[in-house]
Motif scaffolding. Sequence first.
Motif, PDB file in Angstrom:
ATOM      1  N   SER A   1      -7.374   0.307   3.977  1.00 40.35           N
ATOM      2  CA  SER A   1      -7.305   0.140   2.591  1.00 40.35           C
ATOM      3  C   SER A   1      -6.718  -0.833   1.672  1.00 40.35           C
ATOM      4  CB  SER A   1      -6.923   1.317   2.053  1.00 40.35           C
ATOM      5  OG  SER A   1      -5.285   1.437   1.150  1.00 40.35           O
TER       6      SER A   1
ATOM      7  N   GLY B   1      -6.025   9.327   0.147  1.00 41.83           N
ATOM      8  CA  GLY B   1      -6.270   7.929  -1.197  1.00 41.83           C
ATOM      9  C   GLY B   1      -5.525   8.464  -2.624  1.00 41.83           C
ATOM     10  N   GLU B   2      -5.180   8.248  -3.904  1.00 45.81           N
ATOM     11  CA  GLU B   2      -4.898   8.823  -4.913  1.00 45.81           C
ATOM     12  C   GLU B   2      -6.360   9.099  -5.698  1.00 45.81           C
ATOM     13  OE1 GLU B   2      -1.224   9.429  -7.276  1.00 45.81           O
ATOM     14  OE2 GLU B   2      -0.978   8.126  -5.419  1.00 45.81           O
TER      15      GLU B   2
ATOM     16  N   CYS C   1       0.601   4.590  -1.094  1.00 40.20           N
ATOM     17  CA  CYS C   1      -0.922   6.597  -0.969  1.00 40.20           C
ATOM     18  C   CYS C   1      -0.108   7.468  -0.163  1.00 40.20           C
ATOM     19  CB  CYS C   1      -1.918   5.632   1.046  1.00 40.20           C
ATOM     20  SG  CYS C   1      -2.461   4.342   0.929  1.00 40.20           S
TER      21      CYS C   1
ATOM     22  N   SER D   1       0.746  -1.456  -0.402  1.00 39.55           N
ATOM     23  CA  SER D   1       0.197   0.165   0.254  1.00 39.55           C
ATOM     24  C   SER D   1       0.788   1.321   0.164  1.00 39.55           C
ATOM     25  CB  SER D   1      -1.022   0.050   1.037  1.00 39.55           C
ATOM     26  OG  SER D   1      -1.852   1.038   1.292  1.00 39.55           O
TER      27      SER D   1
ATOM     28  N   TYR E   1      -5.502   5.280   6.472  1.00 37.26           N
ATOM     29  CA  TYR E   1      -6.042   4.836   5.282  1.00 37.26           C
ATOM     30  C   TYR E   1      -5.335   3.135   4.673  1.00 37.26           C
ATOM     31  CZ  TYR E   1      -7.285   4.983   0.185  1.00 37.26           C
ATOM     32  OH  TYR E   1      -7.839   4.800  -0.459  1.00 37.26           O
TER      33      TYR E   1
END
Lengths: 633, 466
Positions: B104, B65-66, B46, B44, B100
């Motif tokens: 995520s 997030g992107e 981010c 991950s 996140y």
Amino acid sequence: MASGRDVRDMLGLPIGADAPKAALQKRPKPAGPSRLPKGVAREVAALYGERPPPVAVYEEKKAYRAKRANTGPAKKWVRQSFVNQARPDGLVLKHWRRKRDPEEKMIGNGEGEDTAMEDRENEEPYVESSGEFLKYNVEPEMPAFTDEEYEAHLRSDDWSREETDYLFRMIKDYSYRWAVVWDRYDYKPAENSSLAVQESTANGEASQALAALPFAQTRARTVEDLKARFYHISAKLMKLHIPEVQMDADQYARYEMLTKFDPTLERNRKTLAAALMNRNMDEVKEEEFLLAELQRINMAANRLDAEREELRARLEAPLPNHQSQAGLQSFTSSQALQALFQQLFQQDRSKKRSSGVGPGRLSLSGHDIIGTPTSAQQAQMSAANRRQSMAQQVPQTPIKNLPREEEFRFNVSTHDRLTSGVSFGSDKLLKMRQAKSNVQTQKIATALQELGIPDIIPIPTARVADVFEGLIAKVSRLLDVRKVREKEEGECRVLEAMKKRLNGDTDGANDDADKNDVKEEKDEIADSQEDGDADADGDAENDEDNDEDNDDDDDDADADGDEDADGEADEDAEGEEEDDDDEDAEGEDDSRVPSVRQVSEAVSTRAMSSVGHKRSASVLSQASNKSSKRARR
Amino acid sequence: MNMPNSSTAPNANEYAGDEVSAIVLDPGYSTTRAGFAGEDVPKSVCPSFYGQIGDDGDSSRYFFGENSIHNPVGDLQIKNPWGSDGIVEDWDTATKIWEYAITSRLTGSKPTDPTKNGLNDANGDAMEVDVEALEQSEKPLEDSPLLMTEPGWNSTKAREKYIELAFEEWGTPAFYLHKTGALAAFASGKASGIVIDVGASHTSVTPVLDGMVLRKGVQKSPLAGNFVSNQIRLSFKQSSPEIPLTPHYLVASKTQVDAGAPAQASYKTFATPPTESFRRHEEERVLTEFKESVVELWPGPGRFSNGTNEEIAKNQPGRPFEMPDGWNQVFSSERFRVAEGLFDASAALTDADSPKPKDEWCIPRLVQQALTHVDADQRPLLLQNIVVTGGSTLLYKFNERLNYEINTIYPSTRNKLIAPGPVVERKYAAWIGGSILASLGSFHQLWISKKEYEEHGSNIVEKRCR
Ligand SMILES: Nc1ncnc2c1ncn2[C@@H]1O[C@H](COP(=O)(O)OP(=O)(O)OP(=O)(O)O)[C@@H](O)[C@H]1O
Ligand SMILES: [Mg+2]
């Protein structure tokens, strides 16, 4: 079973490395490792350019994988809880392990000592106890001291008890990594430091207090300070626990090391090390250069030593009683062998001389010696050296001295030096006819013709040669004188013409005086003919160079020979000097070479200047002309 | 059984591995990296930037997030929780971003996870739910130990904040904090070395000895990726005519134009345009592209401004770049100038807002400073292991230049640069080092357990993680 060898044998093929070679040739060499990563289209790869792509590209490798062996039904895995024995707090973590089968024995990786606690069918939580990594939990060994010991032996004005404890704790925490200990060393004395010193108990909350209170630091300790304190205490404790006499070798060595630690020395060493590292490029380059130079000099010195040694071996005669004393041992070195060789050669020669014809005991020829690598040096030996060395060698060679008349009768001659090979007497005579310049040679030839000496002398014995040599010397002197005369006359004529033009009255008297002068000179030279020696063996090359130079410069053809002779004389003297120098200085040092060159340059300029001087003098004034003439005389 | 080859993982026994599904979290200024220990890349990654609509307070909404932060929504502000000193400033949002990053893609989101329905939920509600249901299972890291990375100059306060966060907010069973420098060295297989990390907000030089950071030697400077971006902006502004910088989201369609000619594109219009910070963040993306494909460092010998170097650079073939709106040009010697400031402060472009950087911020000076604070005996060892890491070291010819500079300062030692070739290893070195460390069986005893934390309080991090 027929091996490949047998088959080849049966088919009549050559046995050996033929077949593999052919196979090797067949396979083309892979043309360089391709930079393209696999699994990327060529078009895509072309877009990369020389930079790595900003996004990672993973290549799918088709590596060989063995087929999975079927080992029965799939094993079950569980996330097994475990406690690490190295932890005091019993933290439970989970890792993946094969599910434990009640029937089977553990097949897993077999790690840890599993506790006896076994769970049966029911899913009782089982906690594995892992001691696998216990072995990595290493505690550093530390010297320990009691409060009494501290009070009695270890007190220091510079270090409080608290700080000492702090230091020990740090060393233990960082396992004697001094660089780290020093980096993290941040001792802050407690608020009531004076009180703290009094209470000698190691107070556990010291660190707590230290961390919390932002007090002014006592002073920055260096690594050496820390080490000195620690080593001092260690040594004292060691001595307390084991008296010096009872220490074994190991312990004593350690004790010595601890007591010998010198912080100032260590500090100086570090400053030096740091200075060494912080040098700039130029300094490093210089050092590299100097080191290379040193190496070169060392190598040259070795070579020079070897050469000198060899030279000495050649120059110095072996001691007379040398061999008889040492026997065969004395011939183990090449130097000794060389000496022996020389001696045998001499003996052989003298034997030949005395016995006339017939093969010698040893078939040695002078060529063998002269052909050795240093023959050039030997040839360059100064006359003085040569004479000396001969003088030394003479006594050891038993020369049979014949009375003078017998020597004459048997035509025996002794030589200072023999040249290699065979030479004809007629050659020697022919050589004497040759002069440095063609003009001169021609002149000599005409002079000889005038004297009625044939071109080829029928029996060129050594004696004839001697006489001829004397004759040639005289002839060349004669020619010299003639040349001088002609030159003077020419000058006189020029001057007379000048004088006539200036004032027509006085010229007759002057002319007479000049003529007298010349005549006188002629007589003088004729007198001195015996002792003078023509420069027979000068450096031919140099002379020719000089000749050319002079030819270029000179408009007066007659003056040519004169200057020639002058130049030769100079060159000759200089040549000797140079040879001497060479022998001493060869390979010793570069600085010597330029000096030699300087000498030769100086000499040549001297020659040049003398030439120039002469010419200008001859043209310009009579007075200076006369003075120069006198000087030459 | 499979034959072991280069692509199969080594047997855990071979490297004393014992994986406990620990999570490694490596937060940086530009991206936050998270993944399971033992893997070789973070799963991950981010952005550390977040979007916010509305002012601070209960009514504001956050985007992580992107996908959401590049979405041109009206009034969207783009912010970053990191302070200018390279230490987290805005703890609340930093926590959310990191959470996140973990939830995520790694642990899966829990019902109360504010990021799952955070688009609608006000932040306060989520917190309330957390407090109400104080169930262990509802915390995101309930059964994964957590290894976090921190910059070498992190403050004691910040470190305590980290551990509180891990145990109180995320409920991790065990926690450890390690410095990025040491971890980056581990990633290259080195226990000792000097680590040069050129990231986004900061460049740091960290001497590491036997896996321990020598604190006195840690140096940092603000000359890193963001500095280079600003230099590019300045260069664009100062060139004549000024080079327009139009981010992607503004362009609807473009047509091809000649080099240097004004762009011919149709632009999007927004009812409520995104904020200036959004635009700036989008511009940054273009600049990163520019850095990746155009910017180059003068590789030495000498500095770029020395002698005829600029002339030589001019004669080298230029590099083309096309803006999102179609404007394009071949960049010649100016592409060297924009990154030169990293090594030579006097060569940096300046204007009223961006003064000349300090001389001691340049990388060679940082290295020099770092080494003077290290025991003299260790310096040659460190110079033999110069580990290069961080996204901005991917600048073309960066290593050549660094090598040249270091050899100029220390001509007499054996200096060796260790710069992993793969992009991932360079960018995520600290994470990879953490991944290696946390998957070792011998590391288990270093974890700070929840029990220990409860016993000693957050101060324990100072004693254990050093
Ligand atoms: N290929 C590349 N060429 C040049 N610069 C790059 C490249 N890739 C990324 N960057 C730059 O690297 C920076 C990000 O690097 P990195 O991920 O190491 O930073 P970070 O760790 O998040 O930040 P920091 O270490 O300052 O907290 C960005 O400024 C980005 O523009
Ligand atoms: Mg970073």
